[in-house]
Design an enzyme around this catalytic site. Sequence first.
Site, PDB file in Angstrom:
ATOM      1  N   ARG A  83      19.599  -1.212  -0.307  1.00 27.96           N
ATOM      2  CA  ARG A  83      18.423  -0.761   0.527  1.00 27.96           C
ATOM      3  C   ARG A  83      18.179  -0.894   2.236  1.00 27.96           C
ATOM      4  O   ARG A  83      18.179  -1.796   2.117  1.00 27.96           O
ATOM      5  CB  ARG A  83      17.156  -0.727  -0.095  1.00 27.96           C
ATOM      6  CG  ARG A  83      16.583  -0.192  -1.391  1.00 27.96           C
ATOM      7  CD  ARG A  83      15.178   0.347  -2.237  1.00 27.96           C
ATOM      8  NE  ARG A  83      14.772   0.069  -1.069  1.00 27.96           N
ATOM      9  CZ  ARG A  83      13.079   0.101  -1.635  1.00 27.96           C
ATOM     10  NH1 ARG A  83      12.699   1.477  -2.778  1.00 27.96           N
ATOM     11  NH2 ARG A  83      11.942  -0.785  -1.151  1.00 27.96           N
ATOM     12  N   ASP A 122      14.522 -11.447  -3.422  1.00 32.31           N
ATOM     13  CA  ASP A 122      13.880 -12.191  -3.095  1.00 32.31           C
ATOM     14  C   ASP A 122      13.398 -12.956  -3.241  1.00 32.31           C
ATOM     15  O   ASP A 122      13.300 -14.493  -3.293  1.00 32.31           O
ATOM     16  CB  ASP A 122      12.837 -11.739  -1.454  1.00 32.31           C
ATOM     17  CG  ASP A 122      13.918 -10.961  -0.248  1.00 32.31           C
ATOM     18  OD1 ASP A 122      15.020 -11.486  -0.234  1.00 32.31           O
ATOM     19  OD2 ASP A 122      13.463 -10.573   0.303  1.00 32.31           O
ATOM     20  N   THR A 161      14.924   3.136   6.017  1.00 32.14           N
ATOM     21  CA  THR A 161      15.671   4.377   4.884  1.00 32.14           C
ATOM     22  C   THR A 161      15.243   3.960   3.526  1.00 32.14           C
ATOM     23  O   THR A 161      14.232   5.121   3.165  1.00 32.14           O
ATOM     24  CB  THR A 161      16.844   4.637   5.729  1.00 32.14           C
ATOM     25  OG1 THR A 161      17.723   4.526   4.712  1.00 32.14           O
ATOM     26  CG2 THR A 161      16.963   5.125   7.511  1.00 32.14           C
ATOM     27  N   ASP A 185       9.261  -7.881  -2.974  1.00 38.98           N
ATOM     28  CA  ASP A 185      11.212  -7.828  -3.217  1.00 38.98           C
ATOM     29  C   ASP A 185      11.821  -8.339  -5.211  1.00 38.98           C
ATOM     30  O   ASP A 185      11.530 -10.004  -4.494  1.00 38.98           O
ATOM     31  CB  ASP A 185      11.834  -8.144  -2.213  1.00 38.98           C
ATOM     32  CG  ASP A 185      12.992  -7.630  -2.262  1.00 38.98           C
ATOM     33  OD1 ASP A 185      13.609  -8.446  -2.735  1.00 38.98           O
ATOM     34  OD2 ASP A 185      13.389  -7.356  -1.000  1.00 38.98           O
TER      35      ASP A 185
HETATM   36  C1  PRP Z   1      15.522  -3.237  -4.908  1.00 36.84           C
HETATM   37  C2  PRP Z   1      15.765  -3.291  -6.921  1.00 36.84           C
HETATM   38  C3  PRP Z   1      16.955  -2.278  -6.717  1.00 36.84           C
HETATM   39  C4  PRP Z   1      16.244  -0.920  -5.418  1.00 36.84           C
HETATM   40  C5  PRP Z   1      15.267   0.072  -5.883  1.00 36.84           C
HETATM   41  O1  PRP Z   1      16.849  -4.093  -4.483  1.00 36.84           O
HETATM   42  O2  PRP Z   1      16.878  -4.071  -6.764  1.00 36.84           O
HETATM   43  O3  PRP Z   1      18.247  -2.185  -6.778  1.00 36.84           O
HETATM   44  O4  PRP Z   1      16.046  -1.926  -4.754  1.00 36.84           O
HETATM   45  O5  PRP Z   1      14.867   0.876  -4.698  1.00 36.84           O
HETATM   46  P1  PRP Z   1      15.024   2.547  -5.373  1.00 36.84           P
HETATM   47  O6  PRP Z   1      14.901   3.091  -6.227  1.00 36.84           O
HETATM   48  O7  PRP Z   1      14.388   2.735  -4.281  1.00 36.84           O
HETATM   49  O8  PRP Z   1      16.745   2.205  -4.683  1.00 36.84           O
HETATM   50  P2  PRP Z   1      18.016  -4.105  -2.767  1.00 36.84           P
HETATM   51  O9  PRP Z   1      18.763  -3.024  -2.197  1.00 36.84           O
HETATM   52  O10 PRP Z   1      16.651  -4.533  -2.118  1.00 36.84           O
HETATM   53  O11 PRP Z   1      18.608  -5.162  -3.236  1.00 36.84           O
HETATM   54  P3  PRP Z   1      18.974  -6.333  -3.334  1.00 36.84           P
HETATM   55  O12 PRP Z   1      19.074  -5.800  -5.634  1.00 36.84           O
HETATM   56  O13 PRP Z   1      20.102  -6.821  -3.303  1.00 36.84           O
HETATM   57  O14 PRP Z   1      18.044  -7.106  -3.399  1.00 36.84           O
HETATM   58  N1  URA Z   2      13.087  -3.164  -4.652  1.00 38.10           N
HETATM   59  C1  URA Z   2      12.342  -4.352  -4.729  1.00 38.10           C
HETATM   60  O1  URA Z   2      12.430  -5.189  -4.933  1.00 38.10           O
HETATM   61  N2  URA Z   2      10.847  -3.993  -5.009  1.00 38.10           N
HETATM   62  C2  URA Z   2      10.324  -3.070  -4.328  1.00 38.10           C
HETATM   63  O2  URA Z   2       8.841  -2.247  -5.089  1.00 38.10           O
HETATM   64  C3  URA Z   2      10.565  -2.090  -4.496  1.00 38.10           C
HETATM   65  C4  URA Z   2      12.105  -1.977  -4.078  1.00 38.10           C
END
Ligand code: PRP
Ligand code: URA
Length: 204
Positions: free
Chosen positions: A101, A199, A105, A196
């Site tokens: 993400r 993280d 945005t 997150d």
């Molecule tokens: C997080 C999570 C999902 C996404 C959910 O990933 O693991 O993939 O956000 O959000 P959405 O429903 O609004 O799309 P992120 O993009 O933070 O990447 P990461 O897993 O690398 O931390």
């Molecule tokens: N991705 C995350 O890791 N946490 C949230 O709350 C939303 C998107």
Amino acid sequence: MLHILSHPLGSHCITHLRDQTTKPALFRTLAYQISLLLALEATRDLPTRTLAVQTPLEPVASPVLDQPLVVVPILRAGLGMVQPFTDLFPDVSVGYIGLERDHATAVARSYYCKLPALHGRRILVVDPMLATGGSAVQALTVIKERGGRELRLVCIVSSPEGVAAVEQAHPDVPIYTAAHDRELNSRKYILPGLGDFGDRLYGT
Ligand code: PRP
Ligand code: URA
């Protein structure tokens, strides 16, 4: 098509995952435990066939699994949910979809995709957080474009917005979640949520 996990161990894990003092090592263990419970729920209706075996006492016709499985984590946080699936189903094939993400945005950008053969297989897409639903909708679309038909989405925390987005774009895909939370905040994080996930899983 929304299945919410109902198990005291699941509730226990969610509480400690939410706790901001939980460190990455324990966070990973809790993610494993809750994903194992979800894996059992999401495979409850797997088809079986009857196999004739001989016990030490007599012959018996008994069920065995009859459909190959594919698990597809959405990188990177989805990786924290894979091991229970490979532990429970050693023959499972694993595919990967990389989506991230944008912090401003909240729209997910695709950066990787490697999928095994999908035809005739039960496909479990795993991603711990279903927030706006953008990542899950994109992943499910890609898998369908590559020929995947029987899909399930497995997450740990979902939002009403995320579930609505998936149900609208992919009404045929059942969703399994351990906690269905209240809402998204202005930055599209789930409330109360757990922050997150990626993280906290990897200490970044
Ligand atoms: C997080 C999570 C999902 C996404 C959910 O990933 O693991 O993939 O956000 O959000 P959405 O429903 O609004 O799309 P992120 O993009 O933070 O990447 P990461 O897993 O690398 O931390
Ligand atoms: N991705 C995350 O890791 N946490 C949230 O709350 C939303 C998107």
